[in-house]
Design a protein around this motif. Structure first.
Motif, PDB file in Angstrom:
ATOM      1  N   VAL A   1       3.333   7.761  -8.262  1.00 44.04           N
ATOM      2  CA  VAL A   1       4.484   6.898  -8.024  1.00 44.04           C
ATOM      3  C   VAL A   1       4.712   6.055  -9.275  1.00 44.04           C
ATOM      4  O   VAL A   1       3.858   5.246  -9.643  1.00 44.04           O
TER       5      VAL A   1
ATOM      6  N   TYR B   1       3.525   0.123   0.176  1.00 47.85           N
ATOM      7  CA  TYR B   1       3.278   1.548  -0.017  1.00 47.85           C
ATOM      8  C   TYR B   1       1.780   1.863   0.009  1.00 47.85           C
ATOM      9  O   TYR B   1       1.372   2.902   0.528  1.00 47.85           O
ATOM     10  N   ARG B   2       0.978   0.980  -0.550  1.00 48.58           N
ATOM     11  CA  ARG B   2      -0.484   1.170  -0.472  1.00 48.58           C
ATOM     12  C   ARG B   2      -0.936   1.161   0.996  1.00 48.58           C
ATOM     13  O   ARG B   2      -1.766   1.966   1.402  1.00 48.58           O
TER      14      ARG B   2
ATOM     15  N   SER C   1       9.009   0.353 -10.165  1.00 54.38           N
ATOM     16  CA  SER C   1       8.706  -0.940  -9.559  1.00 54.38           C
ATOM     17  C   SER C   1       9.021  -0.890  -8.077  1.00 54.38           C
ATOM     18  O   SER C   1       9.667   0.029  -7.597  1.00 54.38           O
TER      19      SER C   1
ATOM     20  N   ASN D   1       7.673  -2.728  -3.970  1.00 54.03           N
ATOM     21  CA  ASN D   1       6.628  -3.407  -3.230  1.00 54.03           C
ATOM     22  C   ASN D   1       5.432  -2.476  -3.045  1.00 54.03           C
ATOM     23  O   ASN D   1       5.325  -1.764  -2.057  1.00 54.03           O
ATOM     24  N   VAL D   2       4.549  -2.478  -4.014  1.00 55.91           N
ATOM     25  CA  VAL D   2       3.398  -1.583  -4.019  1.00 55.91           C
ATOM     26  C   VAL D   2       2.487  -1.846  -2.827  1.00 55.91           C
ATOM     27  O   VAL D   2       1.928  -0.914  -2.255  1.00 55.91           O
ATOM     28  N   THR D   3       2.368  -3.099  -2.420  1.00 53.69           N
ATOM     29  CA  THR D   3       1.485  -3.431  -1.299  1.00 53.69           C
ATOM     30  C   THR D   3       1.878  -2.675  -0.037  1.00 53.69           C
ATOM     31  O   THR D   3       1.030  -2.082   0.636  1.00 53.69           O
TER      32      THR D   3
ATOM     33  N   GLY E   1       3.168   2.077 -11.683  1.00 54.34           N
ATOM     34  CA  GLY E   1       3.992   0.925 -12.034  1.00 54.34           C
ATOM     35  C   GLY E   1       5.144   1.304 -12.945  1.00 54.34           C
ATOM     36  O   GLY E   1       5.437   2.473 -13.160  1.00 54.34           O
TER      37      GLY E   1
ATOM     38  N   PHE F   1      -0.455   4.721  -8.114  1.00 57.40           N
ATOM     39  CA  PHE F   1       0.676   3.830  -8.394  1.00 57.40           C
ATOM     40  C   PHE F   1       0.610   3.441  -9.867  1.00 57.40           C
ATOM     41  O   PHE F   1      -0.223   2.640 -10.273  1.00 57.40           O
TER      42      PHE F   1
END
Length: 166
Positions: free
Chosen positions: A15, A24-25, A18, A20-22, A41, A39
């Motif tokens: 991935v 998706y995690r 940018s 909301n990585v949280t 970034g 991820f």
């Protein structure tokens, strides 16, 4: 969720960008695929990620043009993108890329992605033709066509403004 439907495959989801990585995690953990999702970034070195990939996937709900789609095609990647993407106009479904009818349809995504991951032949065919198609759209052509669209819009706004009663 798409990757979890590809049970038994060795697929890894990279991935880039940018967001909301949280969230998706957490989804990756929920679907037990966190060890198969990377991820990366935001990056200015997109070519490195294209080179490390087998398929480019962008199931966006809205993408005005998606220059990254053209970049991926130029890098020789088979692309799997939403029919609603602006760059979808350049793609001949099944010839130089695959179009997703409904980006929210997990089954459609996993079926098309799974087919590309299972069999190298369609991937090779799509990647060759994707590169040929992308080479028809060099940066100067894309820039000129974009400028023409802006000029047309500005001209239409001027004409509309003159037609309004004072």
């Amino acid at each position: 969720e798409d990757l979890s439907l590809l049970a038994g495959s060795q697929a890894v989801l990279l991935v880039v960008g940018s967001g909301n990585v949280t969230d998706y995690r957490n989804l990756a953990v929920r679907f037990r695929i966190e060890d198969r999702v990377i991820f990366a970034g935001q990056t200015g070195d997109g070519w490195r990620y294209y080179a490390a990939s087998d398929v480019y996937l962008l199931p966006s709900l809205y993408e005005p043009f998606g220059l990254s789609i053209l970049e991926a095609m130029a890098s020789g990647l088979p692309v799997l993108v939403s029919r609603d993407s602006g760059a979808a106009e350049l793609i001949h479904d099944g010839v130089d890329g695959l179009l997703i009818q409904e980006p929210r349809d997990v089954r459609e995504l996993s079926t098309k992605l799974g087919a590309l991951l299972k069999d190298a032949d369609p991937r090779i065919r799509l990647r060759r033709q994707a590169r040929r198609t992308a080479l028809e759209y060099p940066w100067d052509r894309v820039a000129c066509e974009t400028a023409e669209i802006y000029e047309t819009v500005l001209l239409l706004q001027c004409v509309s403004a003159k037609e309004l009663p004072s």
